[in-house]
Design a protein around this motif. Structure first.
Motif, mmCIF file in Angstrom:
data_model
loop_
_atom_site.group_PDB
_atom_site.id
_atom_site.type_symbol
_atom_site.label_atom_id
_atom_site.label_comp_id
_atom_site.label_asym_id
_atom_site.label_seq_id
_atom_site.Cartn_x
_atom_site.Cartn_y
_atom_site.Cartn_z
ATOM 1 N N TYR A 1 -35.908 8.947 -30.030
ATOM 2 C CA TYR A 1 -35.842 10.298 -29.511
ATOM 3 C C TYR A 1 -36.671 10.346 -28.246
ATOM 4 N N GLY A 2 -36.187 11.101 -27.267
ATOM 5 C CA GLY A 2 -36.915 11.129 -26.005
ATOM 6 C C GLY A 2 -36.104 11.749 -24.907
ATOM 7 N N TYR A 3 -36.516 11.461 -23.668
ATOM 8 C CA TYR A 3 -35.900 12.105 -22.516
ATOM 9 C C TYR A 3 -35.449 11.069 -21.496
ATOM 10 N N ASP A 4 -34.452 11.454 -20.679
ATOM 11 C CA ASP A 4 -33.917 10.532 -19.668
ATOM 12 C C ASP A 4 -34.838 10.443 -18.447
ATOM 13 N N ALA B 1 -32.425 8.451 -39.112
ATOM 14 C CA ALA B 1 -30.957 8.419 -39.138
ATOM 15 C C ALA B 1 -30.375 7.523 -40.250
ATOM 16 N N PRO B 2 -30.857 6.292 -40.428
ATOM 17 C CA PRO B 2 -30.240 5.469 -41.482
ATOM 18 C C PRO B 2 -30.457 6.034 -42.886
ATOM 19 N N GLU B 3 -31.505 6.875 -43.040
ATOM 20 C CA GLU B 3 -31.744 7.496 -44.355
ATOM 21 C C GLU B 3 -30.886 8.745 -44.526
ATOM 22 N N VAL B 4 -30.381 9.277 -43.431
ATOM 23 C CA VAL B 4 -29.537 10.474 -43.495
ATOM 24 C C VAL B 4 -28.113 10.094 -43.894
ATOM 25 N N SER B 5 -27.614 8.961 -43.349
ATOM 26 C CA SER B 5 -26.231 8.570 -43.656
ATOM 27 C C SER B 5 -26.067 7.057 -43.533
ATOM 28 N N GLN B 6 -25.374 6.467 -44.498
ATOM 29 C CA GLN B 6 -25.135 5.021 -44.455
ATOM 30 C C GLN B 6 -24.268 4.621 -43.260
ATOM 31 N N PRO C 1 -29.302 5.851 -20.765
ATOM 32 C CA PRO C 1 -29.194 6.420 -22.098
ATOM 33 C C PRO C 1 -28.048 7.426 -22.225
ATOM 34 N N ARG C 2 -27.512 7.474 -23.434
ATOM 35 C CA ARG C 2 -26.607 8.574 -23.757
ATOM 36 C C ARG C 2 -26.939 9.089 -25.146
ATOM 37 N N GLY C 3 -26.483 10.311 -25.419
ATOM 38 C CA GLY C 3 -26.813 10.955 -26.688
ATOM 39 C C GLY C 3 -26.273 10.158 -27.871
ATOM 40 N N GLN C 4 -27.065 10.107 -28.926
ATOM 41 C CA GLN C 4 -26.656 9.400 -30.138
ATOM 42 C C GLN C 4 -25.337 9.933 -30.691
ATOM 43 N N GLY C 5 -25.152 11.279 -30.606
ATOM 44 C CA GLY C 5 -23.937 11.882 -31.152
ATOM 45 C C GLY C 5 -22.690 11.375 -30.442
ATOM 46 N N ASP D 1 -24.437 16.188 -34.360
ATOM 47 C CA ASP D 1 -24.488 17.542 -33.802
ATOM 48 C C ASP D 1 -25.604 17.631 -32.739
ATOM 49 N N PRO D 2 -25.251 18.103 -31.531
ATOM 50 C CA PRO D 2 -26.284 18.201 -30.482
ATOM 51 C C PRO D 2 -27.443 19.115 -30.887
ATOM 52 N N LYS D 3 -27.190 20.062 -31.805
ATOM 53 C CA LYS D 3 -28.277 20.960 -32.222
ATOM 54 C C LYS D 3 -29.189 20.280 -33.243
ATOM 55 N N GLU D 4 -28.723 19.162 -33.793
ATOM 56 C CA GLU D 4 -29.568 18.436 -34.749
ATOM 57 C C GLU D 4 -30.059 17.139 -34.100
ATOM 58 N N MET D 5 -29.526 15.975 -34.548
ATOM 59 C CA MET D 5 -30.059 14.723 -33.984
ATOM 60 C C MET D 5 -29.193 14.135 -32.872
ATOM 61 N N GLY D 6 -28.071 14.810 -32.546
ATOM 62 C CA GLY D 6 -27.081 14.191 -31.673
ATOM 63 C C GLY D 6 -27.471 14.030 -30.221
ATOM 64 N N ASP D 7 -28.400 14.892 -29.749
ATOM 65 C CA ASP D 7 -28.703 14.879 -28.320
ATOM 66 C C ASP D 7 -30.137 14.427 -28.030
ATOM 67 N N LEU D 8 -31.083 14.919 -28.826
ATOM 68 C CA LEU D 8 -32.486 14.519 -28.649
ATOM 69 C C LEU D 8 -32.609 13.001 -28.869
ATOM 70 N N PHE D 9 -31.865 12.515 -29.853
ATOM 71 C CA PHE D 9 -31.856 11.066 -30.078
ATOM 72 C C PHE D 9 -30.880 10.440 -29.106
#
Ligand code: SAH
Length: 358
Positions: A240-243, A51-56, A294-298, A333-341
């Motif tokens: 990334y992971g599961y609840d 994530a930090p490499e994707v966006s500052q 936990p909650r979704g990163q997005g 975006d939940p379809k990208e990193m927003g939910d798994l993370f």
């Protein structure tokens, strides 16, 4: 077989099959051939991107979260910032810039400690943070830090690379998955002796289910919780992971952005597994902390104001506006990193709810 595979095979011939955790430890941390020994595998030219490499804006939001939490807790003096597994140092660089802008009085009285095991990553962090003008020091383990002040701790994708053990449910009970030598090559096998199930839900899981445990992650988070409770402060952990346990095999080997086979070339790929947030939360509660998420990163990043930040950034850099906006989309975006993370936060009991976890 590569040299590390030969060494692992020789150890197995001598002492018998090893656990997946022992195998992961050798693949990742072997001083000569381990994935973290000589190479720093993050980034477009590495094995994977974070994530930090994707966006500052990711590191900036982490910095603002620290400042807001510190304010909510009454601005305690001489705070300590800790990051576990800082990778290329990008998250900390972006966080420090945001902290300096939002709270000019914070950094002059703060210390920063980076927990990093890999010499290659440490060298990279030193370069990235050379001009950060903050009081930064490195340690290789969290418990090497003598904490005597409020600690604001942050980690992204740290827990997923800690070694896991795997158990498979068979007709006769749970058997540990091990690495053995078969026909001269490393191969997966099941230990003969069944073990009692250790996780909630394990007794009703179907045959073939895979149970994963990560005692290293539980020990670290319990230690973090005790430290935060004893000294004040907070922790924000992304991974990334599961609840709740999914009872699936989540161990994956990645090399150059593609799935790889860890058994045929140990050390040449990055190994990681899904983080069991329920187990982490239980361990943090055992350490006395109040656990949020936990909650979704997005959802978390949106609530922390990432969309406002990205608009400003795009407006100020019109030539890069498209890629700036695309980077943030990828994070939320939940379809990208927003939910798994996902993210959890720890604070001492009675502390105000951490930002984004109301
Ligand atoms: N947080 C960074 C890097 C994630 S990769 C990012 O988001 O880009 C995992 C990081 O943790 C690397 O810096 C790795 O060297 C470090 N690391 C892995 N296992 C570790 C351990 N047991 N102790 C300390 N650091 C570790």
């Amino acid at each position: 077989m590569n040299p590390l595979a030969e060494r692992i095979a020789a150890a197995i011939e001598r002492e018998g099959p090893i656990s997946i955790a022992q195998f992961m430890t050798m693949c990742l941390y072997d001083a000569e051939h381990g994935a973290y020994a000589a190479r720093a595998p993050i980034g477009a030219n590495g094995d994977y991107i974070t994530a930090p490499e994707v966006s500052q804006t990711f590191g900036e939001m982490c910095g603002l979260w620290i400042v807001q939490t510190w304010h909510n807790q009454g601005r305690p003096q001489n705070p300590l910032i800790v990051e576990l597994g800082p990778g290329r140092g990008t998250l900390m660089k972006d966080a420090l810039r945001a902290i300096r802008a939002a709270a000019p009085k914070f950094l002059p009285q703060a210390e920063v400690k980076l927990v990093e095991i890999s010499p290659a990553f440490k060298e990279m962090q030193t370069k990235t943070l050379a001009e950060a003008s903050a009081n930064i020091a490195w340690v290789s383990r969290f418990d090497d830090i003598v904490v005597d002040r409020p600690v604001y701790l942050i980690a992204n994708e740290f827990f997923d690379c800690l070694p896991i053990r795997q158990y498979v449910k068979t007709a006769t009970g749970w058997c540990e998955k091990v690495v053995a030598v078969e026909n001269g090559a490393l191969a997966l096998a099941l230990a003969k002796l069944p073990l009692p199930p250790a996780l909630p839900g394990a007794d009703v899981a179907p045959e073939g289910a895979v149970l994963e445990t990560c005692s290293a992650a539980e020990a670290v988070i319990e230690d973090i919780a005790r430290t935060v409770v004893g000294n004040g402060g907070a922790a924000l952990l992304f991974d990334y992971g599961y609840d709740a346990p999914s009872f699936k095999d989540s161990l994956q080997a990645v090399a150059r952005h593609k799935h790889a086979d860890a058994l045929s070339a140990p050390g040449a790929s990055d190994l990681s597994a899904h983080v069991d947030f329920a187990a982490l939360a239980r361990a943090a509660e055992k350490g006395g902390a109040a656990v949020f998420g936990p909650r979704g990163q997005g959802d978390l990043l949106v609530d922390l104001g990432i969309e406002v930040r990205v608009q400003k950034l795009a407006f100020a850099n019109p030539n890069q506006a498209k890629s700036i906006v695309a980077g943030v989309r990828r994070l939320i975006d939940p379809k990208e990193m927003g939910d798994l993370f996902r993210a959890i936060a720890l604070v001492p009991p009675g502390s105000p709810n951490p930002p984004g976890f109301d």
